[in-house]
Design a protein around this motif. Structure first.
Motif, PDB file in Angstrom:
ATOM      1  N   ALA A   2     143.670  30.134  27.482  1.00 17.06           N
ATOM      2  CA  ALA A   2     144.560  32.045  26.612  1.00 17.06           C
ATOM      3  C   ALA A   2     143.458  32.484  27.319  1.00 17.06           C
ATOM      4  CB  ALA A   2     142.979  31.404  25.544  1.00 17.06           C
ATOM      5  N   LEU A   3     142.307  32.210  28.403  1.00 17.21           N
ATOM      6  CA  LEU A   3     142.202  33.783  29.560  1.00 17.21           C
ATOM      7  C   LEU A   3     143.674  33.506  30.065  1.00 17.21           C
ATOM      8  CD1 LEU A   3     139.887  34.825  29.772  1.00 17.21           C
ATOM      9  CD2 LEU A   3     138.606  33.192  31.450  1.00 17.21           C
ATOM     10  N   PHE A   4     143.842  32.127  31.091  1.00 14.77           N
ATOM     11  CA  PHE A   4     144.714  32.402  31.994  1.00 14.77           C
ATOM     12  C   PHE A   4     146.233  33.284  31.428  1.00 14.77           C
ATOM     13  CE2 PHE A   4     148.736  29.840  33.589  1.00 14.77           C
ATOM     14  CZ  PHE A   4     148.215  30.444  34.795  1.00 14.77           C
ATOM     15  N   ILE A   5     146.477  33.359  29.981  1.00 11.52           N
ATOM     16  CA  ILE A   5     147.973  33.972  29.609  1.00 11.52           C
ATOM     17  C   ILE A   5     147.635  35.244  29.404  1.00 11.52           C
ATOM     18  CG2 ILE A   5     149.055  33.789  27.362  1.00 11.52           C
ATOM     19  CD1 ILE A   5     149.514  31.925  29.392  1.00 11.52           C
ATOM     20  N   LEU A   6     146.036  35.230  28.988  1.00 14.42           N
ATOM     21  CA  LEU A   6     145.277  37.120  28.594  1.00 14.42           C
ATOM     22  C   LEU A   6     145.587  37.632  30.202  1.00 14.42           C
ATOM     23  CD1 LEU A   6     144.253  38.875  26.809  1.00 14.42           C
ATOM     24  CD2 LEU A   6     141.798  38.443  27.314  1.00 14.42           C
ATOM     25  N   GLY A   7     144.806  37.031  31.206  1.00 16.59           N
ATOM     26  CA  GLY A   7     145.298  37.374  32.524  1.00 16.59           C
ATOM     27  C   GLY A   7     146.794  37.961  32.445  1.00 16.59           C
ATOM     28  N   LEU A   8     148.241  37.130  32.453  1.00 16.76           N
ATOM     29  CA  LEU A   8     149.113  37.377  32.813  1.00 16.76           C
ATOM     30  C   LEU A   8     149.860  38.117  32.329  1.00 16.76           C
ATOM     31  CD1 LEU A   8     150.346  33.389  32.591  1.00 16.76           C
ATOM     32  CD2 LEU A   8     150.383  35.139  34.789  1.00 16.76           C
ATOM     33  N   VAL A   9     149.240  38.163  30.799  1.00 10.42           N
ATOM     34  CA  VAL A   9     150.115  39.814  30.011  1.00 10.42           C
ATOM     35  C   VAL A   9     148.983  41.143  30.807  1.00 10.42           C
ATOM     36  CG1 VAL A   9     149.233  40.618  27.738  1.00 10.42           C
ATOM     37  CG2 VAL A   9     150.074  38.119  27.388  1.00 10.42           C
ATOM     38  N   LEU A  52     141.308  37.121  35.779  1.00 14.38           N
ATOM     39  CA  LEU A  52     142.082  36.632  34.897  1.00 14.38           C
ATOM     40  C   LEU A  52     142.596  36.258  34.810  1.00 14.38           C
ATOM     41  CD1 LEU A  52     141.594  39.045  31.341  1.00 14.38           C
ATOM     42  CD2 LEU A  52     139.192  37.851  32.605  1.00 14.38           C
ATOM     43  N   ILE A  53     143.738  35.745  35.634  1.00 20.15           N
ATOM     44  CA  ILE A  53     144.815  34.767  36.094  1.00 20.15           C
ATOM     45  C   ILE A  53     143.527  33.692  36.895  1.00 20.15           C
ATOM     46  CG2 ILE A  53     146.677  34.579  37.462  1.00 20.15           C
ATOM     47  CD1 ILE A  53     147.868  37.265  36.811  1.00 20.15           C
ATOM     48  N   CYS A  54     143.342  34.316  38.019  1.00 21.45           N
ATOM     49  CA  CYS A  54     142.413  33.413  38.804  1.00 21.45           C
ATOM     50  C   CYS A  54     141.352  32.542  37.879  1.00 21.45           C
ATOM     51  CB  CYS A  54     141.901  34.431  39.587  1.00 21.45           C
ATOM     52  SG  CYS A  54     143.137  35.528  40.629  1.00 21.45           S
ATOM     53  N   VAL A  55     140.837  33.339  37.358  1.00 22.68           N
ATOM     54  CA  VAL A  55     140.172  32.417  36.501  1.00 22.68           C
ATOM     55  C   VAL A  55     140.420  31.050  36.200  1.00 22.68           C
ATOM     56  CG1 VAL A  55     138.148  32.829  34.327  1.00 22.68           C
ATOM     57  CG2 VAL A  55     137.965  34.440  36.668  1.00 22.68           C
ATOM     58  N   GLY A  56     141.762  32.138  34.671  1.00 24.47           N
ATOM     59  CA  GLY A  56     142.140  31.355  33.670  1.00 24.47           C
ATOM     60  C   GLY A  56     142.583  29.465  34.809  1.00 24.47           C
ATOM     61  N   PHE A  57     143.756  30.119  35.609  1.00 29.00           N
ATOM     62  CA  PHE A  57     144.515  29.306  36.512  1.00 29.00           C
ATOM     63  C   PHE A  57     142.882  28.477  37.066  1.00 29.00           C
ATOM     64  CE2 PHE A  57     146.047  27.758  40.618  1.00 29.00           C
ATOM     65  CZ  PHE A  57     147.827  27.036  40.062  1.00 29.00           C
ATOM     66  N   ASN A  58     142.372  28.259  37.079  1.00 23.57           N
ATOM     67  CA  ASN A  58     141.233  27.421  37.849  1.00 23.57           C
ATOM     68  C   ASN A  58     140.648  26.603  36.101  1.00 23.57           C
ATOM     69  OD1 ASN A  58     139.379  25.946  39.918  1.00 23.57           O
ATOM     70  ND2 ASN A  58     137.351  27.335  38.855  1.00 23.57           N
ATOM     71  N   GLU A  59     140.846  27.097  35.676  1.00 28.24           N
ATOM     72  CA  GLU A  59     140.684  26.490  34.009  1.00 28.24           C
ATOM     73  C   GLU A  59     141.699  25.561  33.686  1.00 28.24           C
ATOM     74  OE1 GLU A  59     138.970  29.535  31.638  1.00 28.24           O
ATOM     75  OE2 GLU A  59     136.980  29.836  32.628  1.00 28.24           O
ATOM     76  N   THR A  60     143.011  25.822  34.095  1.00 28.01           N
ATOM     77  CA  THR A  60     144.161  24.756  33.479  1.00 28.01           C
ATOM     78  C   THR A  60     144.220  23.741  34.914  1.00 28.01           C
ATOM     79  OG1 THR A  60     145.297  26.916  34.295  1.00 28.01           O
ATOM     80  CG2 THR A  60     144.167  26.536  31.695  1.00 28.01           C
TER      81      THR A  60
END
Length: 193
Positions: A2-9, A52-60
């Motif tokens: 969710a964080l990754f997608i939110l960052g992309l959006v 958020l993309i960076c954090v979310g990418f790392n989490e995924t």
């Protein structure tokens, strides 16, 4: 995820808005707000999205493969990255032959970067990231062409030094990413060792 997608959006939302906003006098938000405040807000929102993309990418990481990249895919990626870095540097300099040829070197660099990485990795998070960047770069190229922005005008004087700096700077930046920065920033070594 969710964080990754939110960052992309957030990141691409700001970029898409900038691409489609009205440029008509009296309707252009950039003119209404003023260049500094508009770019400040645009940069702030973009940085939040990118973080958020960076954090979310790392989490995924490790969420699975979309496809198995071909054995030769990393070689294609290695071949595409030097011109991508050269174009990235050229995008920040006055018009040289490279910038005039590419018209919008940043967008060409993003396309090469995303395309090259499709050949190198099939991880789900990487597939989503590179698809988003490639799609945006294609979309933005269509939008700038629609606005009549075809890069530096043909009669713009070319600066030889800009081409020299683009090539040298791009190769140095590429080398830094291969040897150190990719591992530091992305967490994955380019050359396992």
């Amino acid at each position: 995820m969710a964080l990754f997608i939110l960052g992309l959006v957030i990141f691409f939302g700001a970029h898409v808005f900038s691409a489609v906003r009205s440029r008509e006098p009296g309707k252009d938000l950039k003119q209404k707000m003023g260049y500094g405040p508009y770019m400040g807000a645009y940069t702030f929102v973009s940085i939040i999205g990118f973080f958020l993309i960076c954090v979310g990418f790392n989490e995924t990481r490790g969420m699975g493969l979309v496809y198995s990249p071909p054995s030769w895919g990393k070689h294609v990626n290695f071949a595409l990255m030097p011109p991508a870095f050269i174009l990235l540097v050229a995008s920040q300099l006055p018009a040289g032959r490279i910038k005039k040829w590419a018209k919008h070197p940043m967008l060409v660099a993003v396309k090469l970067w995303a395309l090259g990485h499709f050949f190198a990795t099939g991880q789900l998070n990487a597939f989503i990231l590179f698809t988003a960047f490639l799609t945006y770069a294609i979309f933005d190229r269509v939008m700038v062409k629609r606005r009549g922005d075809n890069g530096p005008a043909p009669d713009t004087p070319t600066k030889l030094w800009a081409d020299i700096v683009s090539v040298i700077g791009g190769i140095v930046l590429y080398g830094a990413f291969v040897m150190y920065l990719h591992r530091l920033l992305i967490g994955v070594p380019v050359i396992p060792g």
